[in-house]
Scaffold this motif. Structure first.
Motif, mmCIF file in Angstrom:
data_model
loop_
_atom_site.group_PDB
_atom_site.id
_atom_site.type_symbol
_atom_site.label_atom_id
_atom_site.label_comp_id
_atom_site.label_asym_id
_atom_site.label_seq_id
_atom_site.Cartn_x
_atom_site.Cartn_y
_atom_site.Cartn_z
ATOM 1 N N LEU A 44 0.823 -1.205 0.000
ATOM 2 C CA LEU A 44 0.000 0.000 0.000
ATOM 3 C C LEU A 44 0.857 1.256 0.000
ATOM 4 N N PHE A 45 1.963 1.239 0.740
ATOM 5 C CA PHE A 45 2.876 2.384 0.724
ATOM 6 C C PHE A 45 3.434 2.584 -0.680
ATOM 7 N N GLY A 46 3.838 1.503 -1.325
ATOM 8 C CA GLY A 46 4.366 1.595 -2.685
ATOM 9 C C GLY A 46 3.332 2.113 -3.666
ATOM 10 N N GLY A 47 2.096 1.668 -3.528
ATOM 11 C CA GLY A 47 1.037 2.161 -4.407
ATOM 12 C C GLY A 47 0.764 3.641 -4.205
ATOM 13 N N GLY A 48 0.729 4.070 -2.947
ATOM 14 C CA GLY A 48 0.549 5.496 -2.664
ATOM 15 C C GLY A 48 1.727 6.312 -3.155
ATOM 16 N N PHE A 49 2.937 5.782 -2.976
ATOM 17 C CA PHE A 49 4.153 6.452 -3.433
ATOM 18 C C PHE A 49 4.123 6.636 -4.948
ATOM 19 N N LEU A 50 3.756 5.589 -5.659
ATOM 20 C CA LEU A 50 3.698 5.660 -7.120
ATOM 21 C C LEU A 50 2.620 6.641 -7.577
ATOM 22 N N SER A 51 1.468 6.597 -6.937
ATOM 23 C CA SER A 51 0.385 7.521 -7.298
ATOM 24 C C SER A 51 0.782 8.970 -7.049
ATOM 25 N N GLY A 52 1.365 9.234 -5.881
ATOM 26 C CA GLY A 52 1.802 10.588 -5.562
ATOM 27 C C GLY A 52 2.900 11.068 -6.472
ATOM 28 N N GLY A 53 3.833 10.178 -6.798
ATOM 29 C CA GLY A 53 4.923 10.554 -7.691
ATOM 30 C C GLY A 53 4.443 10.875 -9.090
#
Length: 120
Positions: A44-53
Motif C-alpha cells: 500500500l505504501f508503494g502504491g501510494g508512493f507511485l500515485s503521488g509521484g
C-alpha cells in the motif's frame, strides 16, 4: 491508477509466493500473519508512493484515494463473493492501509518534486 495496479500486482505476487510456501513447507498461516501484514503495508505504501509521484501534487489526497479504492475493492470482493461485511479488526487494518497509502503519496510527491527541481 498506476498505484492500484501496483498494489494488486504486488498482492498477487506475494499471495502466490506464500501459497507455495504454505503448500510445500510445514509453515502454518498463523505463523506468517505478521509477515503478510507487513508486506501488505509495504504494498500500500508503494502504491501510494507511485500515485503521488505520478501526480506530483496533493500526495495525501491521491494516496488516500488510492488506499480507499483498494479497501473498497476488497470490501466488495468480500461482500459480494463471501457475503460478509468487514469486522472491527478489518476496519482498523483498512484504516491503517489508507493512512499508509497517504504517507506513501506524500513522500512520492516530495521525491518527484525534488527530482524535477534538480533536473530543471
Amino acid at each position: 491508477m498506476y498505484g492500484l495496479i501496483f498494489i494488486f500486482a504486488f498482492a498477487v505476487l506475494v499471495s502466490l509466493i506464500f501459497a507455495f510456501i504454505l503448500r510445500f513447507t510445514s509453515a502454518r498461516e498463523g505463523s506468517l500473519q505478521y509477515i503478510i501484514t507487513a508486506l501488505s503495508f509495504i504494498g500500500l505504501f508503494g502504491g501510494g508512493f507511485l500515485s503521488g509521484g505520478k501526480r506530483k501534487e496533493k500526495g495525501w489526497l491521491i494516496g488516500g484515494i488510492t488506499g480507499l479504492i483498494y479497501s473498497l475493492v476488497v470490501f466488495l470482493f468480500q461482500y459480494l463473493g463471501y457475503d460478509r461485511l468487514f469486522d472491527a479488526e478489518q476496519v482498523i487494518y483498512h484504516t491503517c492501509y489508507t493512512l499508509i497509502a497517504m504517507m506513501g503519496g506524500i513522500l512520492g510527491v516530495n521525491i518527484a518534486t525534488n527530482n524535477s527541481r534538480r533536473s530543471a
